[in-house]
Design an enzyme around this catalytic site. Structure first.
Site: not given
Ligand code: BG6
Ligand code: MG
Length: 211
Positions: A10-12, A47, A50, A115-118, A146, A170-171
């Protein structure tokens, strides 16, 4: 450990502590909407995608929005968040993250990001660590967030490995649940009582260098 052939990160909160920046940006949005958003509230967003994060924030403030308003609020928050990311650099990585990636690379373990992050690719670029990853699966590439295992199953498949040969770092609880649902081993980074179901717990990736 566990005869690992692939490591999926996972990233964040695992590689870099961006949770604070997410918090500041969400807090700014809450302030604009006229309510307070606390660090405790922010824990619920770990996790979480957005748009789901926005739903949780709106619940905290007892607010409702149309889908169009939600899109525009999430875009505004992301602009603020990306502003905070602008100054991100390699020294902002969490303890041991760079060293452990380097160690795995040298050991011939295949490495993926899940990662869930975009914003994942942008963050990897800012940190200058894109080269460590054989595969990057981020929030732009999955249809279910997730705790669904999709992100990790895609990562294992792109690494050409069985999920059983992979370990997920993972955190978030949603991330641990996703890893276990996908058949992977899960290493929880943080407090065990908040990350029930992991196979092992560490406080940061630095701990992996001494296993
Ligand atoms: C996850 C974070 O990695 O990414 C969440 O833990 C965050 O807090 C999610 O909402 C989506 O991130 P982003 O960068 O696409 O807004
Ligand atoms: Mg995380």
């Amino acid at each position: 450990m566990f005869n690992m052939q692939g490591a999926i990160f996972d990233l964040d909160g695992v590689i870099v502590d961006t949770a604070e920046y997410h918090f500041l940006a969400w807090k700014q949005l809450a302030a604009e909407l006229g309510f307070d958003f606390t660090r405790t509230d922010n824990e619920k967003l770990k996790g979480v995608s957005r748009m789901h994060s926005l739903d949780i924030l709106l619940d905290v403030g007892c607010c409702t929005m149309s889908d169009e308003e939600k899109e525009s609020a999430a875009a505004k928050k992301n602009t603020w968040y990306m502003g905070y990311l602008e100054t991100l650099k390699q020294t902002d990585m969490l303890p041991g993250a760079l060293e452990y990636l380097d160690y795995l690379r040298g050991s011939g373990i295949r490495i993926a990001l899940g990662s869930a992050s975009k914003n994942a690719v942008f963050i990897l670029e800012k940190l200058g660590i894109g080269g460590f990853f054989d595969v990057v699966i981020d929030g732009n590439m999955v249809s279910v967030a997730k705790p669904d295992p999709e992100v990790f199953l895609k990562a294992a498949s792109a690494l050409s490995l069985s999920p059983f040969a992979c370990i997920v770092f993972e955190d978030s609880l949603a991330g641990i649940q996703a890893a276990k649902a996908g058949g992977m081993k899960a290493v929880g980074i943080g407090k065990p009582e908040l990350l029930l179901g992991a196979d092992m717990y560490i406080s940061c990736l630095k701990d992996m260098l001494f296993k």
